[in-house]
Design a protein around this motif. Structure first.
Motif, short mmCIF file in Angstrom:
data_model
loop_
_atom_site.label_atom_id
_atom_site.label_comp_id
_atom_site.label_asym_id
_atom_site.label_seq_id
_atom_site.Cartn_x
_atom_site.Cartn_y
_atom_site.Cartn_z
N PRO A 128 -8.12 44.88 14.83
CA PRO A 128 -8.67 44.86 13.47
C PRO A 128 -8.32 46.13 12.67
O PRO A 128 -8.08 46.06 11.47
N PHE A 129 -8.30 47.27 13.34
CA PHE A 129 -7.90 48.53 12.68
C PHE A 129 -6.45 48.44 12.21
O PHE A 129 -6.13 48.83 11.08
N ALA A 130 -5.57 47.92 13.05
CA ALA A 130 -4.15 47.79 12.70
C ALA A 130 -3.97 46.79 11.56
O ALA A 130 -3.17 47.00 10.65
N ARG B 236 0.16 45.20 16.47
CA ARG B 236 -0.60 43.94 16.52
C ARG B 236 0.12 42.90 17.37
O ARG B 236 -0.52 42.15 18.12
N ARG B 237 1.43 42.85 17.24
CA ARG B 237 2.21 41.89 18.03
C ARG B 237 2.16 42.25 19.52
O ARG B 237 1.96 41.38 20.37
N ASP B 238 2.32 43.53 19.81
CA ASP B 238 2.39 43.96 21.20
C ASP B 238 1.03 44.06 21.87
O ASP B 238 0.94 44.05 23.10
N HIS B 239 -0.03 44.19 21.08
CA HIS B 239 -1.38 44.38 21.63
C HIS B 239 -2.37 43.45 20.93
O HIS B 239 -3.41 43.90 20.42
N ALA B 240 -2.07 42.18 20.94
CA ALA B 240 -2.88 41.20 20.20
C ALA B 240 -4.34 41.18 20.64
O ALA B 240 -5.22 40.88 19.84
N ASP B 241 -4.60 41.50 21.90
CA ASP B 241 -5.97 41.43 22.41
C ASP B 241 -6.68 42.78 22.38
O ASP B 241 -7.80 42.90 22.87
N SER B 242 -6.06 43.78 21.77
CA SER B 242 -6.64 45.12 21.73
C SER B 242 -7.85 45.17 20.82
O SER B 242 -7.92 44.48 19.80
N VAL B 243 -8.80 46.04 21.18
CA VAL B 243 -9.95 46.25 20.31
C VAL B 243 -9.53 46.96 19.03
O VAL B 243 -10.28 46.97 18.05
N LEU B 244 -8.31 47.53 19.01
CA LEU B 244 -7.79 48.21 17.82
C LEU B 244 -7.05 47.26 16.87
O LEU B 244 -6.61 47.69 15.82
#
Length: 190
Positions: free
Chosen positions: A22-24, A12-20
């Motif tokens: 919410p899954f994380a 979540r920290r490294d990929h804050a804008d990822s579509v994943l």
């Protein structure tokens, strides 16, 4: 569990804008809940309480259907921890008994103040009295000088803890009886 939560948080920290994201986020929440419940079932109340607090932070202010149950689990774990402290309190003396009582009362007052909407909160007044009675065994046994450290602490509890009148009365009697015992024993300074 710790590694899984850390991995979700790192993602979540490294990929804050990822579509994943919410899954994380949901994964971290599920693992924290499973972890806290497992710790509580295993009798590790300190660990369970820490994980429930962590989970509540993770749930945040967003409405989540699990929040009421997590709050109840936290309240119940705190009251269970108090029940576990009582036998140690009975065996302790002096400052160790006062510290055990303080530790227990902090948990009970936390439930009363911060988790008052939980079903477990209804059990807090009785738990406060039970904890006080266990800690105050020296008074009930007529060892008034030994009772004073616990009573000195008990009278500092908030009035709405429900002990003010009893604790002040027990302390006054203990001070009087301890003073008389010291006088009879020739300890005039005491």
């Amino acid at each position: 569990h710790a590694e899984a939560v850390d991995a979700y948080r790192t993602f979540r920290r490294d990929h804050a804008d990822s579509v994943l994201e919410p899954f994380a986020q949901e994964g971290a929440r599920r693992v924290l809940l499973t972890w806290a419940d497992a710790l509580r079932s295993a009798g590790d109340l300190n660990g369970a309480i820490a994980r429930y607090h962590e989970l509540l932070e993770e749930l945040g202010v967003d409405p989540d259907p699990r929040t009421p149950q997590v709050r109840e689990n936290l309240a119940a774990a705190l009251v269970e921890r108090v029940s576990a402290v009582r036998p140690r309190m009975a065996a302790a003396t002096g400052q160790a008994r006062v510290d055990a009582m303080r530790y227990a009362m902090d948990d009970l007052l936390y439930v009363r103040q911060h988790l008052a909407d939980t079903p477990t909160a209804a059990r807090v007044p009785q738990a406060v009295l039970d904890t006080y009675n266990e800690a105050n065994a020296a008074f009930t046994e007529g060892r008034f000088c030994d009772a004073l450290p616990v009573l000195d602490y008990a009278v500092t509890l908030p009035a709405d803890a429900g002990l003010a009148q009893v604790a002040n009365g027990d302390r006054a009697r203990s001070l009087n009886e301890c003073g008389l015992a010291n006088f009879r024993g020739g300890d005039y300074t005491g």
